[in-house]
Design a protein around this motif. Sequence first.
Motif, short mmCIF file in Angstrom:
data_model
loop_
_atom_site.label_atom_id
_atom_site.label_comp_id
_atom_site.label_asym_id
_atom_site.label_seq_id
_atom_site.Cartn_x
_atom_site.Cartn_y
_atom_site.Cartn_z
N ASP A 106 0.92 -1.09 0.04
CA ASP A 106 -0.16 0.13 0.02
C ASP A 106 0.86 1.24 0.09
O ASP A 106 0.61 2.26 -0.58
N ILE A 107 1.93 1.15 0.63
CA ILE A 107 2.84 2.34 0.68
C ILE A 107 4.36 1.60 0.71
O ILE A 107 4.57 0.64 1.15
N SER A 108 5.40 2.53 0.01
CA SER A 108 6.58 1.94 -0.13
C SER A 108 7.65 2.45 0.87
O SER A 108 7.24 3.55 1.53
N MET A 109 8.50 1.69 1.10
CA MET A 109 9.73 2.14 2.04
C MET A 109 10.10 3.44 1.67
O MET A 109 10.49 4.31 2.45
N GLU A 110 10.34 3.65 0.30
CA GLU A 110 10.94 4.99 -0.05
C GLU A 110 9.99 6.22 0.19
O GLU A 110 10.38 7.29 0.42
N GLU A 111 8.63 5.85 0.03
CA GLU A 111 7.78 6.74 0.34
C GLU A 111 7.82 7.29 1.65
O GLU A 111 7.68 8.30 2.13
N LEU A 112 8.01 6.18 2.61
CA LEU A 112 7.99 6.65 4.15
C LEU A 112 9.29 7.23 4.35
O LEU A 112 9.63 8.40 5.01
N ARG A 113 10.63 7.14 3.66
CA ARG A 113 11.76 7.77 4.10
C ARG A 113 11.77 9.07 3.41
O ARG A 113 12.20 9.88 4.02
N GLN A 114 11.01 9.20 2.40
CA GLN A 114 10.87 10.66 1.91
C GLN A 114 9.87 11.61 2.82
O GLN A 114 10.05 12.92 2.92
N ALA A 115 8.90 10.86 3.39
CA ALA A 115 7.91 11.64 4.47
C ALA A 115 8.39 11.83 5.60
O ALA A 115 7.94 12.89 6.48
N TYR A 116 9.45 11.05 6.17
CA TYR A 116 9.80 11.12 7.63
C TYR A 116 11.42 11.18 7.72
O TYR A 116 12.18 10.86 7.06
N HIS A 117 11.85 11.99 8.84
CA HIS A 117 13.17 12.30 9.19
C HIS A 117 13.78 10.71 9.56
O HIS A 117 14.87 10.71 9.02
N ALA A 118 13.10 10.00 10.20
CA ALA A 118 13.48 8.79 10.50
C ALA A 118 12.33 7.53 10.55
O ALA A 118 11.30 8.03 10.57
N VAL A 119 12.72 6.36 10.04
CA VAL A 119 11.64 5.35 9.97
C VAL A 119 12.28 4.18 11.07
O VAL A 119 13.38 3.77 10.82
N VAL A 120 11.52 3.84 11.79
CA VAL A 120 11.92 2.43 12.74
C VAL A 120 11.23 1.38 12.54
O VAL A 120 9.92 1.49 12.18
N LEU A 121 11.67 0.26 12.04
CA LEU A 121 11.12 -0.90 11.65
C LEU A 121 11.02 -1.89 12.80
O LEU A 121 11.83 -2.07 13.72
N SER A 122 9.55 -2.23 13.08
CA SER A 122 9.60 -2.90 14.28
C SER A 122 8.32 -4.12 13.93
O SER A 122 7.52 -4.19 14.83
N TYR A 123 8.38 -4.79 12.97
CA TYR A 123 7.33 -5.48 12.27
C TYR A 123 7.33 -6.89 13.03
O TYR A 123 6.63 -7.70 12.38
N GLY A 124 8.35 -7.37 13.74
CA GLY A 124 8.56 -8.28 14.31
C GLY A 124 9.02 -9.40 13.50
O GLY A 124 9.72 -9.35 12.69
N ALA A 125 8.50 -10.88 13.76
CA ALA A 125 9.14 -12.00 13.20
C ALA A 125 7.81 -12.91 12.81
O ALA A 125 7.10 -13.31 13.75
N GLU A 126 7.39 -12.65 11.58
CA GLU A 126 6.33 -13.05 11.31
C GLU A 126 6.41 -14.65 10.38
O GLU A 126 5.39 -15.24 9.93
N GLY A 127 7.60 -15.20 10.21
CA GLY A 127 8.05 -16.32 9.43
C GLY A 127 8.11 -17.39 10.83
O GLY A 127 8.47 -17.22 11.80
N ASN A 128 8.19 -18.61 10.25
CA ASN A 128 8.26 -19.87 11.11
C ASN A 128 9.85 -20.26 10.63
O ASN A 128 10.09 -20.65 9.49
N ARG A 129 10.49 -21.03 11.82
CA ARG A 129 11.39 -21.59 11.53
C ARG A 129 10.96 -23.19 11.43
O ARG A 129 10.26 -23.82 12.18
N THR A 130 11.41 -23.77 10.60
CA THR A 130 10.93 -25.06 9.90
C THR A 130 12.17 -25.99 10.73
O THR A 130 13.14 -25.85 10.95
N MET A 131 11.52 -27.40 11.16
CA MET A 131 12.11 -28.49 11.85
C MET A 131 13.29 -28.95 10.68
O MET A 131 14.47 -29.34 11.02
N GLY A 132 12.79 -28.82 9.42
CA GLY A 132 14.07 -29.46 8.44
C GLY A 132 14.16 -30.96 8.44
O GLY A 132 15.32 -31.54 8.20
N VAL A 133 13.18 -31.74 8.86
CA VAL A 133 13.05 -33.09 8.72
C VAL A 133 11.99 -33.81 8.02
O VAL A 133 11.09 -33.30 7.76
#
Length: 459
Positions: free
Chosen positions: A83-110
Amino acid sequence: MRARTLLSGLKVWNLGKNTWVNRLSNGVSSSVSTHGPQVCVVGSGPAGFYTAQHLIKNVINTFTQTAKQSRCAFYGNVNVGKDISMEELRQAYHAVVLSYGAEGNRTMGVPGEHLDGVYSAKDFVGWYNGLPSCRQLSPDLSCDTAVILGQGNVALDVARILLAPVQMLKKTDITAPALEALAESRVSRVLIVGRRGPLQVACTIKELREMVNLPGTKPEMVAADFEGIAEALKDVARPRKRLTELLLKTALEPPGEKEQQRRNSARRSWGFLFCRSPLEVLPDPSGTRTAALRLAVNKLEGSGEGARAVLTTEEEVVPCGLVISSIGYKSLPIDPAVPFDPSKAIIPNDMGRVTQAPGLYVSGWLKTGPTGVIATTMNSSFDTARSLLEDMGSGALDVSTRKPGSDSIQALLDQRGIKPVTFSDWEKIDQVESRRGEAVGKPREKLLTVEEMLEVSRA
């Protein structure tokens, strides 16, 4: 919907018990005034809100108070990268803080981890906590034994949900479909499996104590797993010592009369199984469902927190119909232009300052990896906010030019026909869920689809 929102908000949903906050996910928060420094926080979880809280610099005790600050704008249900790009955020703000967490799973690999009956803890927790993306999980709980791989707080949360009396769960905000499934569950034994030993378990004493005292259950552990552990306690830090002492007491000490009566009447059991690593999930005769888990028996090299698990040639097979992998989560890259370490699944940083990316900061699990409890995340987020404020003060972050901030973001969203969820919209969802819960004696009855949430938020 992915867990990256323009914060001008925070996506607060915890993988622990009683999760409820903002299952719409994705948010961005920023300062509203266009005359001062403009900061955007991507992610609406604890890390995002704690970072925003520290930047606003008021005495604030709750996320709600932070979101309602006149200097904070909340944009929920906005997907950064779509919906909005990182480049657009960086143009709009002096600073951008990324804190979107860990949304992926670690697989067992078995082999066999694709079989029916194998789930990630992230998805399983999302199912009983009402995360829309996990609504269709519908786990089969018709087996006798469940194995949880991992010995952290999330693993114990899952074990408690599987074994807790239904009457106890009815008083929580667990979803109605999950409650119905758990009421019909035949799971009566849960094994919590870890690669290392009692001195390396990753849970906290609070979580362990709740497990020990869970009504209707009794602990069943292997005494041999605790040989030499008591003697080693003199060299460990106090928190680890207290945790291990509780483990030892639970596993080895003869219970008192009252506790023995409680255990005798228990119809369900749980236990830690140490020094084991998964090798293969074995199928039933149909070849589609989980029937057992083949484990390697490990030996430990080294001692204390740094002890390593090394596979031996010894193996064992544990019959089970349910395997839940709680071996950790991992963050995912948000944009090719943002540095990312795929081996550690974090954004490389120095005290929250993203490496070789001035004006870009990171907090939470995206900064450190998926470790620690809420207090850990809070302190890490405050450290990032302090780094940002220090850079403003020293001139390392140039805030001399005017930036449009949220005004620019709102205009872009309007042009694209995207209507974000404001914090007052989120409060409507909160109020409806609370009223529905009150009617059935629960803290809340959750809306289970994004469509339902949006309908309520825009009523």
